[in-house]
Design an enzyme around this catalytic site. Structure first.
Site, mmCIF file in Angstrom:
data_model
loop_
_atom_site.group_PDB
_atom_site.id
_atom_site.type_symbol
_atom_site.label_atom_id
_atom_site.label_comp_id
_atom_site.label_asym_id
_atom_site.label_seq_id
_atom_site.Cartn_x
_atom_site.Cartn_y
_atom_site.Cartn_z
ATOM 1 N N LEU A 1 34.285 52.207 14.501
ATOM 2 C CA LEU A 1 33.731 50.869 14.775
ATOM 3 C C LEU A 1 33.144 50.758 16.181
ATOM 4 C CD1 LEU A 1 36.490 48.651 13.048
ATOM 5 C CD2 LEU A 1 34.363 49.517 12.057
ATOM 6 N N CYS A 2 32.770 51.889 16.783
ATOM 7 C CA CYS A 2 32.217 51.808 18.146
ATOM 8 C C CYS A 2 30.835 51.152 18.131
ATOM 9 C CB CYS A 2 32.151 53.188 18.808
ATOM 10 S SG CYS A 2 30.931 54.286 18.083
ATOM 11 N N LYS B 1 20.960 66.232 17.149
ATOM 12 C CA LYS B 1 20.548 66.419 15.745
ATOM 13 C C LYS B 1 20.065 67.854 15.548
ATOM 14 C CE LYS B 1 21.460 62.285 14.475
ATOM 15 N NZ LYS B 1 22.687 62.089 13.705
ATOM 16 N N ILE C 1 23.035 52.365 8.150
ATOM 17 C CA ILE C 1 22.605 53.151 6.985
ATOM 18 C C ILE C 1 23.817 53.469 6.100
ATOM 19 C CG2 ILE C 1 21.366 55.219 6.230
ATOM 20 C CD1 ILE C 1 20.090 55.310 9.063
ATOM 21 N N SER D 1 17.211 63.711 11.608
ATOM 22 C CA SER D 1 16.148 62.790 11.999
ATOM 23 C C SER D 1 14.831 63.547 12.166
ATOM 24 C CB SER D 1 16.543 62.158 13.343
ATOM 25 O OG SER D 1 15.430 61.549 13.938
ATOM 26 N N TYR E 1 20.018 62.783 22.569
ATOM 27 C CA TYR E 1 20.287 62.366 21.182
ATOM 28 C C TYR E 1 19.574 63.304 20.205
ATOM 29 C CZ TYR E 1 19.542 59.997 16.762
ATOM 30 O OH TYR E 1 19.451 59.720 15.417
ATOM 31 N N ILE F 1 36.034 60.776 14.211
ATOM 32 C CA ILE F 1 35.827 62.127 13.651
ATOM 33 C C ILE F 1 36.346 63.222 14.593
ATOM 34 C CG2 ILE F 1 33.908 61.629 12.065
ATOM 35 C CD1 ILE F 1 31.981 62.626 14.282
ATOM 36 N N ASN G 1 14.746 49.549 19.101
ATOM 37 C CA ASN G 1 13.839 49.872 18.002
ATOM 38 C C ASN G 1 12.921 48.699 17.671
ATOM 39 O OD1 ASN G 1 16.632 51.552 17.012
ATOM 40 N ND2 ASN G 1 14.716 52.651 17.201
#
Ligand code: NAD
Ligand code: UDP
Length: 338
Positions: A33-34, A153, A12, A124, A149, A59, A199
């Site tokens: 870049l993981c 969020k 995204i 999400s 996960y 980060i 997905n």
């Protein structure tokens, strides 16, 4: 003035970088870049003809954050960086809580030290849990998540809400994405999952190209029109333009804003299979399989708040989502590895 895009090499993020550059913004990307390939940013350049300043880093690394804020005139951050595999999060909760939550806390702490108090966060629809209302408005209470996960969020939304309450100089936009699919219409950029996709759409495109034998449809006995689960699929280019539109809610005094980014239309798993077959003139091999743990029967948005307040509305329909997903897969059978 530039926009820092964390996770900008990902699915995204990279599409959003294209839309930001097309809208005339200067962009700085931070990505470790993981779960992505730096070639996505080369493709951004091919498509837009514009440069992106790229920092490879984490980060969680205060030094690189400080370096970025020292070397660039950053006004706002669009924060995509995070781990996102639902199943993996169940087995590695600490890794998910550390990367996503501690990572976000580190990022916003360094932002405030640098005097930057504008952030858009990738949330999400998973925060609604099994939604209390359908279609889901932003007023629908947050629910019970079914995996770590989802909880990351849920909790990051809370952390950013508390931060904004404590310091009203912050402008925070929480964007709750529904189900992003599709790819850049040129076929040069798209989703690049590692291993076997979890997905639906990447699984379908890998069946279509012959990498996987058949799609298993998880459950056909739900209380939905055809018995399969219903979701609100949204083209990644629409999601990208939603971020550009959301920047206006970072104007001074905007405070906290929450938007659903969806189309407002629910499609079942079988609808997606049939639309994919029609858009791309092919037959897909699929079988019915037992339900997948944690799936809710229906999840689709009321997307009218974003239209009212941001002037943003999804433009692409299911045909373009299916066409562009396949166009990317067939032009890049091995993603960015080709
Ligand atoms: P993605 O994995 O393609 O992109 C995430 C990017 O973040 C990757 O490039 C990865 O390398 C990077 N990253 C991860 N941890 C990092 C860290 N500690 N430091 C620096 N970079 C890091 O995923 P995506 O589909 O583009 O998702 C982007 C964001 O949107 C994520 O936060 C995800 O949770 C959220 N989201 C995605 C979906 C979806 O279905 N794709 C739905 C809702 C929300
Ligand atoms: N799905 C499926 N087979 C697959 C992958 C997904 O039937 O191989 C279904 C899944 O059960 C859900 C829908 O497709 O009903 C969308 O799943 P996805 O994982 O893409 O997104 P989610 O809505 O779970 O975030």
């Amino acid at each position: 003035m530039a926009i820092l895009v964390t996770g900008g090499a990902g699915f995204i993020g990279s599409h959003t970088v294209v839309e930001l550059l097309n809208a005339g913004h200067e962009v700085v990307v931070l990505d470790n870049l993981c779960n992505s390939n730096p070639k996505s940013l080369e493709r951004v350049k091919e498509i837009t003809g514009k440069e992106v300043k790229f920092y490879e880093g984490d980060i969680l690394d205060r030094d690189i954050l400080q370096k970025i804020f020292r070397e660039n005139d950053i006004e706002s951050t669009i924060h995509f960086a995070g781990l996102k595999a639902v199943g993996e999060s169940v087995h590695k909760p600490i890794e998910y809580y550390e990367n996503n939550i501690a990572g976000t806390v580190t990022l916003v702490d360094e932002m405030r030290k640098a005097g930057i108090k504008n952030i858009i966060f990738s949330s999400s629809a998973t925060v609604y849990g099994d939604p209390a209302e359908i279609p889901i408005t932003e007023n629908c209470p947050k629910g019970v998540c079914t995996n770590p996960y989802g909880w990351t969020k849920w909790m990051i939304e809370q952390i950013l809400t508390d931060l904004q309450k404590a310091d009203p100089e912050w402008n925070v936009v929480l964007l709750r994405y529904f189900n992003p699919i599709g790819a850049h219409p040129t076929g040069k950029m798209g989703e690049n999952p590692n291993g076997i996709p979890n997905n639906l759409m990447p699984y379908i495109t890998q069946v279509a190209i012959g990498k996987l034998e058949k799609l298993s449809i998880f459950g056909n006995d739900y209380d939905t029109p055809d018995g399969t689960c219903v979701r609100d699929y949204i083209h990644v280019m629409d999601l990208a333009s939603g971020h550009v539109a959301a920047l206006k809610k970072l104007a001074p005094g905007s405070g906290l804003s929450i938007y659903n980014l969806g189309t407002g239309i629910g499609y079942s798993v079988l609808d997606i299979v049939h639309n994919f077959e029609k858009a791309n003139d092919m037959k897909l091999n699929y079988v019915m399989a037992p339900r997948r743990a944690g799936d809710v029967p229906q999840c689709y948005s009321d997307a009218s708040k974003a239209e009212r307040e941001l002037g943003w509305k999804a433009k692409y329909g299911i045909f373009e989502m299916c066409r562009d997903s396949w166009n990317w897969q067939k032009s890049n059978p091995n993603g960015y590895e080709d």
